[in-house]
Design a protein around this motif. Structure first.
Motif, mmCIF file in Angstrom:
data_model
loop_
_atom_site.group_PDB
_atom_site.id
_atom_site.type_symbol
_atom_site.label_atom_id
_atom_site.label_comp_id
_atom_site.label_asym_id
_atom_site.label_seq_id
_atom_site.Cartn_x
_atom_site.Cartn_y
_atom_site.Cartn_z
ATOM 1 N N PRO A 35 18.709 -56.016 65.717
ATOM 2 C CA PRO A 35 20.148 -56.165 65.452
ATOM 3 C C PRO A 35 20.718 -55.134 64.497
ATOM 4 N N LEU A 36 19.851 -54.378 63.786
ATOM 5 C CA LEU A 36 20.322 -53.359 62.849
ATOM 6 C C LEU A 36 19.824 -51.972 63.224
ATOM 7 N N ASN A 37 19.423 -51.793 64.473
ATOM 8 C CA ASN A 37 18.791 -50.527 64.848
ATOM 9 C C ASN A 37 19.730 -49.326 64.813
ATOM 10 N N LEU A 38 21.043 -49.547 64.902
ATOM 11 C CA LEU A 38 21.998 -48.434 64.876
ATOM 12 C C LEU A 38 22.570 -48.178 63.489
ATOM 13 N N LEU A 39 22.288 -49.058 62.551
ATOM 14 C CA LEU A 39 22.884 -48.929 61.217
ATOM 15 C C LEU A 39 22.472 -47.632 60.514
ATOM 16 N N PRO A 40 21.196 -47.216 60.531
ATOM 17 C CA PRO A 40 20.839 -45.944 59.890
ATOM 18 C C PRO A 40 21.586 -44.754 60.488
ATOM 19 N N GLN A 41 21.793 -44.769 61.791
ATOM 20 C CA GLN A 41 22.529 -43.680 62.436
ATOM 21 C C GLN A 41 23.970 -43.623 61.926
ATOM 22 N N TYR A 42 24.618 -44.775 61.823
ATOM 23 C CA TYR A 42 25.994 -44.813 61.330
ATOM 24 C C TYR A 42 26.058 -44.339 59.878
ATOM 25 N N PHE A 43 25.103 -44.768 59.057
ATOM 26 C CA PHE A 43 25.101 -44.351 57.658
ATOM 27 C C PHE A 43 24.827 -42.855 57.534
ATOM 28 N N TYR A 44 24.040 -42.309 58.426
ATOM 29 C CA TYR A 44 23.760 -40.869 58.408
ATOM 30 C C TYR A 44 25.054 -40.076 58.595
ATOM 31 N N TYR A 45 25.850 -40.482 59.570
ATOM 32 C CA TYR A 45 27.108 -39.759 59.805
ATOM 33 C C TYR A 45 28.151 -40.091 58.748
ATOM 34 N N LEU A 46 28.056 -41.273 58.139
ATOM 35 C CA LEU A 46 28.951 -41.599 57.033
ATOM 36 C C LEU A 46 28.718 -40.640 55.860
ATOM 37 N N ARG A 47 27.479 -40.283 55.619
ATOM 38 C CA ARG A 47 27.154 -39.339 54.541
ATOM 39 C C ARG A 47 27.767 -37.973 54.781
ATOM 40 N N LYS A 48 28.018 -37.623 56.044
ATOM 41 C CA LYS A 48 28.594 -36.322 56.393
ATOM 42 C C LYS A 48 30.122 -36.369 56.513
ATOM 43 N N SER A 49 30.712 -37.532 56.310
ATOM 44 C CA SER A 49 32.143 -37.706 56.540
ATOM 45 C C SER A 49 32.967 -37.193 55.359
ATOM 46 N N VAL A 50 34.277 -37.069 55.588
ATOM 47 C CA VAL A 50 35.188 -36.604 54.537
ATOM 48 C C VAL A 50 35.388 -37.654 53.456
ATOM 49 N N PHE A 51 34.930 -38.871 53.694
ATOM 50 C CA PHE A 51 35.065 -39.929 52.689
ATOM 51 C C PHE A 51 33.996 -39.825 51.609
ATOM 52 N N VAL A 52 32.935 -39.110 51.898
ATOM 53 C CA VAL A 52 31.841 -38.936 50.947
ATOM 54 C C VAL A 52 31.813 -37.503 50.411
ATOM 55 N N LEU A 53 31.917 -36.534 51.300
ATOM 56 C CA LEU A 53 31.884 -35.125 50.911
ATOM 57 C C LEU A 53 33.297 -34.618 50.650
ATOM 58 N N LYS A 54 33.499 -33.995 49.510
ATOM 59 C CA LYS A 54 34.815 -33.486 49.139
ATOM 60 C C LYS A 54 34.948 -31.981 49.341
ATOM 61 N N TYR A 55 33.844 -31.323 49.661
ATOM 62 C CA TYR A 55 33.860 -29.869 49.757
ATOM 63 C C TYR A 55 34.819 -29.412 50.866
ATOM 64 N N GLY A 56 35.677 -28.463 50.545
ATOM 65 C CA GLY A 56 36.597 -27.914 51.536
ATOM 66 C C GLY A 56 37.785 -28.803 51.828
ATOM 67 N N THR A 57 38.006 -29.830 51.003
ATOM 68 C CA THR A 57 39.108 -30.760 51.221
ATOM 69 C C THR A 57 40.035 -30.735 50.013
#
Length: 335
Positions: free
Chosen positions: A140-162
């Motif tokens: 039931p949680l097999n996709l959660l690591p994948q979602y968190f991986y892309y969350l780490r790359k999102s503009v909500f976490v990374l401020k560089y270039g924004t």
């Protein structure tokens, strides 16, 4: 004193109160409320399916000038459990990642990217440790690591270039949008167009989708990125899409525009359209969202032809598989 009893001990976002003010509300407005049981000793005695009632009172001013009061009562069953694994079937992966994304977006106002990334990683590790089964990730949680991986790359976490204005705009939309739209912001939806396929096919945001004979439409919610592979770009430069005998090439080049218009109809905010091709500076908006699987290890050793085939993708970022391997080490580590 009565108000203090209704305020949670753990503060997330705009806490320490039981009333909030919103400048506007529309049919697409979505707000997250985190509720905890005040009487924990009593909560432990609750049986499964015990009804729990929540009431939201909204006072607003209608467009005709009238002040209205709306009361909404929600009934939800209580889930009784002795071990966290027993509530696994009630856990929603999408709700988890969107909730953490909203909290991370609020944290990024006062914390730098490293601190927010650490919070996201720590949250994922704690969740996986609580629900892991013999050191492995449950179904039931097999996709959660994948979602968190892309969350780490999102503009909500990374401020560089924004810029500061862009940061405020991105987080404003994050805090009001629904789960479906937030998932697009976190993990881009990419459609691949090819002469070998009659219709567009959805592909994962991975470096393997960058090919010289395809056209990609990447939807990041804030941007629509239309990318043309090397071969397609050469055809367009030669004007094949303007010739009657190459009608299929014209359909291939114009197909992303029709899908973009369809997606735009369901959104309130206007997404920016970025058109790029292989080797152009603007393709960074696409590559920054992709999983650099194998690119970091093999990119520097590729020949010219292989680099053209792979989209000239060289990155020192950790890939999804490396991220998963590291996560499994953490959750299987004994205290």
């Amino acid at each position: 004193k009565a108000l203090a009893q209704m305020i949670g001990t753990n503060t997330f976002g705009e806490g320490n109160t039981t009333s909030w003010y919103a400048g506007s509300l529309d049919f697409d407005s979505t707000y997250m409320f985190l509720l905890e049981v005040a009487e924990r000793q009593r909560a432990k005695a609750f049986q499964s399916n015990t009804p729990v009632f929540m009431q939201f009172i909204t006072e607003y001013k209608h467009s005709n000038g009238q002040k209205l009061l709306r009361v909404v009562t929600i009934e939800k069953p209580m889930v009784g459990y002795r071990k966290p694994i027993e509530i696994l079937d009630y856990v929603d992966q999408l709700s988890i990642v969107t909730s953490i994304a909203k909290i991370a977006g609020l944290r990024s106002y006062k914390q730098d990217s490293k601190m927010v990334t650490r919070f996201v990683d720590k949250t994922l590790i704690n969740i996986m440790k609580k629900f892991q089964i013999n050191g492995s990730i449950p179904g039931p949680l097999n996709l959660l690591p994948q979602y968190f991986y892309y969350l780490r790359k999102s503009v909500f976490v990374l401020k560089y270039g924004t810029s500061l204005d862009e940061m405020a705009y991105f987080r404003l939309i994050l805090l009001r949008e629904n789960t479906s739209n937030i998932m697009v912001m976190i993990q881009p939806q990419i459609l691949q167009y090819s002469l070998n396929e009659e219709e567009a096919t959805a592909v994962l945001p991975d470096v393997s989708c960058v090919k010289k004979d395809v056209v990609l439409l990447a939807d990041t919610y804030f941007n629509f990125v239309v990318w043309q592979g090397l071969t397609i770009k050469q055809w367009v430069d030669e004007g094949y899409h303007e010739k009657e005998e190459f009608a299929n090439v014209r359909q291939l080049v114009e197909a992303p525009d029709a899908d973009m218009e369809f997606i735009k109809e369901e959104r309130f905010f206007l997404s920016k359209v970025i058109r790029c091709h292989f080797g152009s500076p603007q393709e960074r908006f696409l590559k920054a969202k992709l999983n650099p699987e194998k690119a970091s290890d093999e990119g520097l050793q590729m020949g010219v032809n292989e680099i053209e085939e792979s989209g000239n993708f060289i990155s020192d970022e950790a890939s999804l598989s490396d991220f998963m391997a590291k996560l499994l080490k953490f959750i299987s580590k004994k205290k």
